[in-house]
Design a protein around this motif. Sequence first.
Motif, PDB file in Angstrom:
ATOM      1  N   SER A 140       0.851  -1.202   0.000  1.00  0.00           N
ATOM      2  CA  SER A 140       0.000   0.000   0.000  1.00  0.00           C
ATOM      3  C   SER A 140       0.885   1.250   0.000  1.00  0.00           C
ATOM      4  N   SER A 141       0.371   2.334  -0.574  1.00  0.00           N
ATOM      5  CA  SER A 141       1.233   3.492  -0.803  1.00  0.00           C
ATOM      6  C   SER A 141       1.777   4.072   0.498  1.00  0.00           C
ATOM      7  N   SER A 142       1.029   3.948   1.596  1.00  0.00           N
ATOM      8  CA  SER A 142       1.525   4.502   2.855  1.00  0.00           C
ATOM      9  C   SER A 142       2.015   3.402   3.807  1.00  0.00           C
ATOM     10  N   ALA A 143       2.097   2.187   3.306  1.00  0.00           N
ATOM     11  CA  ALA A 143       2.640   1.051   4.054  1.00  0.00           C
ATOM     12  C   ALA A 143       1.833   0.676   5.301  1.00  0.00           C
ATOM     13  N   PHE A 144       0.573   0.980   5.289  1.00  0.00           N
ATOM     14  CA  PHE A 144      -0.364   0.446   6.289  1.00  0.00           C
ATOM     15  C   PHE A 144      -1.780   0.708   5.786  1.00  0.00           C
ATOM     16  N   GLY A 145      -2.731   0.184   6.536  1.00  0.00           N
ATOM     17  CA  GLY A 145      -4.125   0.467   6.171  1.00  0.00           C
ATOM     18  C   GLY A 145      -4.936  -0.766   5.875  1.00  0.00           C
ATOM     19  N   GLY A 146      -4.564  -1.855   6.558  1.00  0.00           N
ATOM     20  CA  GLY A 146      -5.223  -3.136   6.327  1.00  0.00           C
ATOM     21  C   GLY A 146      -6.735  -3.073   6.380  1.00  0.00           C
ATOM     22  N   HIS A 147      -7.278  -2.343   7.365  1.00  0.00           N
ATOM     23  CA  HIS A 147      -8.737  -2.341   7.522  1.00  0.00           C
ATOM     24  C   HIS A 147      -9.432  -1.524   6.461  1.00  0.00           C
ATOM     25  N   GLN A 148      -8.794  -0.436   6.060  1.00  0.00           N
ATOM     26  CA  GLN A 148      -9.450   0.456   5.094  1.00  0.00           C
ATOM     27  C   GLN A 148      -8.470   0.847   3.994  1.00  0.00           C
ATOM     28  N   PRO A 149      -8.251  -0.040   3.052  1.00  0.00           N
ATOM     29  CA  PRO A 149      -7.313   0.289   1.979  1.00  0.00           C
ATOM     30  C   PRO A 149      -7.846   1.412   1.105  1.00  0.00           C
ATOM     31  N   ARG A 150      -6.947   1.952   0.262  1.00  0.00           N
ATOM     32  CA  ARG A 150      -7.360   3.048  -0.615  1.00  0.00           C
ATOM     33  C   ARG A 150      -8.324   2.537  -1.677  1.00  0.00           C
ATOM     34  N   ARG A 151      -9.359   3.315  -1.904  1.00  0.00           N
ATOM     35  CA  ARG A 151     -10.308   2.962  -2.969  1.00  0.00           C
ATOM     36  C   ARG A 151      -9.822   3.617  -4.259  1.00  0.00           C
ATOM     37  N   ASP A 152      -9.736   2.823  -5.298  1.00  0.00           N
ATOM     38  CA  ASP A 152      -9.203   3.348  -6.563  1.00  0.00           C
ATOM     39  C   ASP A 152     -10.308   3.998  -7.383  1.00  0.00           C
ATOM     40  N   VAL A 153     -10.985   4.964  -6.786  1.00  0.00           N
ATOM     41  CA  VAL A 153     -12.020   5.707  -7.515  1.00  0.00           C
ATOM     42  C   VAL A 153     -11.820   7.200  -7.236  1.00  0.00           C
TER      43      VAL A 153
ATOM     44  N   ARG B 248      -7.783   7.949   2.356  1.00  0.00           N
ATOM     45  CA  ARG B 248      -7.760   6.878   1.352  1.00  0.00           C
ATOM     46  C   ARG B 248      -9.160   6.617   0.790  1.00  0.00           C
ATOM     47  N   ALA B 249     -10.105   7.503   1.150  1.00  0.00           N
ATOM     48  CA  ALA B 249     -11.477   7.306   0.676  1.00  0.00           C
ATOM     49  C   ALA B 249     -11.546   7.368  -0.848  1.00  0.00           C
ATOM     50  N   TYR B 250     -10.717   8.233  -1.424  1.00  0.00           N
ATOM     51  CA  TYR B 250     -10.679   8.359  -2.894  1.00  0.00           C
ATOM     52  C   TYR B 250      -9.223   8.463  -3.336  1.00  0.00           C
ATOM     53  N   GLU B 251      -8.949   7.989  -4.527  1.00  0.00           N
ATOM     54  CA  GLU B 251      -7.548   7.906  -4.970  1.00  0.00           C
ATOM     55  C   GLU B 251      -6.936   9.266  -5.282  1.00  0.00           C
ATOM     56  N   ASP B 252      -7.812  10.282  -5.528  1.00  0.00           N
ATOM     57  CA  ASP B 252      -7.261  11.551  -6.002  1.00  0.00           C
ATOM     58  C   ASP B 252      -7.306  12.675  -4.961  1.00  0.00           C
ATOM     59  N   LEU B 253      -7.490  12.307  -3.681  1.00  0.00           N
ATOM     60  CA  LEU B 253      -7.610  13.366  -2.671  1.00  0.00           C
ATOM     61  C   LEU B 253      -6.317  14.177  -2.535  1.00  0.00           C
ATOM     62  N   LEU B 254      -5.189  13.535  -2.809  1.00  0.00           N
ATOM     63  CA  LEU B 254      -3.931  14.292  -2.721  1.00  0.00           C
ATOM     64  C   LEU B 254      -3.348  14.594  -4.105  1.00  0.00           C
ATOM     65  N   LEU B 255      -4.204  14.436  -5.113  1.00  0.00           N
ATOM     66  CA  LEU B 255      -3.734  14.667  -6.483  1.00  0.00           C
ATOM     67  C   LEU B 255      -4.493  15.788  -7.176  1.00  0.00           C
ATOM     68  N   ASP B 256      -5.731  16.034  -6.763  1.00  0.00           N
ATOM     69  CA  ASP B 256      -6.585  16.972  -7.477  1.00  0.00           C
ATOM     70  C   ASP B 256      -7.270  17.901  -6.464  1.00  0.00           C
ATOM     71  N   GLU B 257      -7.105  19.194  -6.682  1.00  0.00           N
ATOM     72  CA  GLU B 257      -7.639  20.160  -5.702  1.00  0.00           C
ATOM     73  C   GLU B 257      -9.152  20.077  -5.559  1.00  0.00           C
ATOM     74  N   ARG B 258      -9.833  19.802  -6.675  1.00  0.00           N
ATOM     75  CA  ARG B 258     -11.299  19.738  -6.585  1.00  0.00           C
ATOM     76  C   ARG B 258     -11.725  18.512  -5.780  1.00  0.00           C
TER      77      ARG B 258
END
Length: 535
Positions: free
Chosen positions: A245-258, A285-295
């Motif tokens: 995983s991109s942040s090397a943890f998050g077993g219970h709630q992995p990133r959603r690729d949407v 990690r709720a959405y894949e683009d939260l740290l990629l897209d300002e909107r």
Amino acid sequence: MTPAALRRELDMVIVGAGFAGLYMLHKANELGLRAEVIERGDGVGGTWYWNRYPGARCDVPSMEYSLGFDHRLEQEWEWTEKYATQAEILAYIEHVADRFDLHADITLSTTVSATRFDESTNRWSVTASDGVERSCRFVVMATGCLSAANVPDIEGRDAFAGRTFHTGRWPHEGVDFADRRVAVIGTGSSAVQSIPLIAAEAEHVTVFQRTATWAVPAHNEPLEPAAVAEIKADYAGWRRRARDSSSAFGGHQPRRDVSALDADEAELAAQYDERWAVGGLSFLRAYEDLLLDERANATAAEYIRRKIAEQVDDPETAALLSPDTIVGCKRLCVDTGYYATYNRPNVRLIDVSSDPIDRIDEAGPVVGGVVYEVDDIVFATGFDAMTGALDRIAIEGRGGRTLRDVWSAGPLTYLGLQIAGFPNLFTVTGPGSPSVLTNMIVSIEQHVEWIAAAVAALDDGGLHTIEPTDEAQTEWVGYVNEVANHTLFHGCSSWYLGANVPGKPRVFMPLPGFPEYRAVCDQVVADNYRGFVRT
Ligand code: NA7
């Protein structure tokens, strides 16, 4: 000439006895190297030795913020809460030192001030406060990313008549705030964790906020034995998923690729509600683009601002606590009762965003000509992150070049592991590696294992030194910048960028994306240490 008793010949000197230094020592011992850890503190633990402020906890769940290299250790150790306290993590680190018999090779209460490479012998000499001149083949800087405390140079700081504390240098005996008026400067993670506890004890707390922070709830709780058993039954799977995983943890709630931009309002609310109810950093990690897209990021920002307004009674205070920045651009805080603390009658918030603290006088901080009279000042002002601890050591490589000079415009590394011109010197979780953007223990284990393998490969091949080429380093620094430029991390004055320390060059220091990074490190080895010169 140094007397023999004050000279020591070693294979490896490791600076720092936190997770990184201890695991490095264990691996060095396995390789049969003569290794010694030198540690400034009077005990092991590194970050978790120093940060003893009220409420100090890790923001990564304890079952994942733990060493994975030893099956019996991970099966036998019992974490008690979802997020471990500083005391519990420190007890764990002490257990690790005992369990792997590390104490004999750790020198405590000793500060390394300088290290110098001798090109004629290919050896490093290490100067430390105990007066022993150590000579070694390898130096491993396990000095931590958040270990050099940043106390702002506010005029008159030393004139203050009361007590002052920095969260990262907290007194071991604890601090009694009963009947005291306390100023807290800063609203980062350490402040968010400590303010609720200080406010519950003190007569009055004044918080000086320069930038409002984003915080999501921790929902900390005791660990259920059934949940622990479930993880332990598949710990290898958990560790593997963490590494992938991109942040090397998050077993219970992995990133959603949407994308958040494809979700309508009801979907956004449902998704964020679900993450909020679980709590913790997986909110991002709720959405894949939260740290990629300002909107996309703005949808999360709007949700958290609503939550702040729900928690804080006074609308003016709620507005002041509501950031207008990008969520996660500075590290997201994980809180327990932080916002609600501002509903207490003994807590007030002072905005110093446009009108900074002018000075500190005998009675307390002065803002806009107003003296805020207090008995104690808590500096929750963070760290000279990632490079600060290295900068405080005079490190001299080939041709007498110092690391301070080489890094004067910002840190240069290859893979965050080595620096051109500094052969056989390694940095654990150095700038240019994912480090602080990940679960640090996973990053530390990956680095230590890479270093141990690199040292073993040198010895197996009858080689003496390893260091990156200038070209590989330049290319790597460019790559790190390019990856970071695709994110929103540049949109704020964070310690990731060195922006919290006046005069520090603004360079984004960590590399986003753990699995991709790990794959590059493995490929470099598979390509016979591509980008390194080995002699
Ligand atoms: P941080 O996150 O660097 O927070 C430091 C805080 O101190 C932050 O709010 C700063 O405001 C504030 N600060 C620093 N200097 C000043 C001055 N001169 N005046 C007013 N306010 C100031 O450090 P933490 O210890 O809380 O957390 C570090 C990491 O540890 C955290 O990210 C987790 O990974 C664990 P600013 O935002 O710079 O305006």
